[in-house]
Design an enzyme around this catalytic site. Structure first.
Site: not given
Length: 274
Positions: A43, A112, A153
């Site tokens: 990331e 995301k 994440c």
């Protein structure tokens, strides 16, 4: 094909964007020569993980980092999950992961979905939503090996999302992430083991190397967990890489011997997209 090799690149993130790109390209070339079929970056591999940097380091799709990684996938004939980078789209900024095939063609991208807004007493405080906008797409892409789900994440903390990836055919879930020194030691391994066990799929987490001089310190410890919940390989905090064989027959074996996905009570409960 029932087996393939995946490379996890745990790169250090410098303040110089070009240096980060060059570092990634060097590692991509090295692991490709060692037989990697799929290569995964962390990331924000090209941008310090701080909201104050995201707009300045960001680029529109087909920008500098994008083109370099697309070319690297083509040159090395690998699939590349290009970690994440700040994507500029009009007046919005997204935390975006691009996926390139062996010809360097973008075959998918994931923005995301869940933004990391936390304030842990005595620990980490961070608010991505100060700068970033959230994505809304469920992301599964095809390879000649299998379907692969993609999260970023914080997305892994939401079990419904991983289950939807598997319901859409994923046998492997890849997660570029950057857990910190509060959440990493507490939850990193546990979450990847839980999602692997929940879904009888391989889970793969790829983080930046740890740098105590940065404003946000990554936990590192990039990891691969099998569908049985075993950690098959894991790194420490340092820059480097691991290459691991993914055996899809193990997915089939586990799902056959312990068929929990077939035992879901769809007559009682189900996950639906809105």
């Amino acid at each position: 094909m029932n087996k393939f090799k995946i490379a996890l690149l745990q790169t250090r993130v410098y303040e110089n964007k070009n240096k980060n790109i060059e570092n990634a390209l060097s590692f991509i070339e090295e692991v490709s020569k060692k037989g990697a079929d799929i290569v995964v970056l962390p990331e924000m591999f090209c941008c310090p993980y701080n909201t104050s940097y995201f707009k300045d380091y960001g680029e529109e799709e087909n920008g500098l980092a994008y083109k370099a990684l697309s070319q690297a996938a083509q040159n090395n004939e690998i699939y590349l999950v290009a970690g994440t980078m700040p994507e500029i789209d009009g007046d919005k900024v997204y935390n975006t992961s691009y996926v390139f095939n062996r010809k360097g063609i973008q075959i998918e991208k994931h923005r995301k979905m869940h933004l990391f807004d936390i304030d842990v007493e005595g620990g980490q405080s961070f608010k991505e939503s100060d700068v970033l906008s959230s994505g809304s797409n469920i992301t599964v892409f095809d390879t000649e090996f299998c379907k692969i789900g993609l999260l970023i994440c914080y997305d892994i903390r939401f079990p419904e999302l991983s289950r939807i990836l598997v319901q859409n055919g994923a046998e492997v879930i890849i997660v570029p992430g950057a857990f910190n020194m509060t959440t990493g030691p507490a939850h990193w391994e546990t979450l990847f083991k839980c999602r692997a066990l929940d879904n009888q799929a391989y889970t793969v987490g790829v983080a930046p190397a740890r740098d105590y001089d940065s404003g946000y310190t990554s936990y590192g410890n990039s990891i691969i967990v099998s569908p049985w919940g075993n950690i098959t390989n894991k790194m420490d905090e340092n820059q480097g890489y691991i290459i691991e064989e993914i055996d899809l027959d193990i997915v089939k074996k586990v799902r056959s011997e312990l068929p929990l996905l077939k035992h879901i009570r769809k007559d009682v409960y189900k996950i639906e997209l809105i």
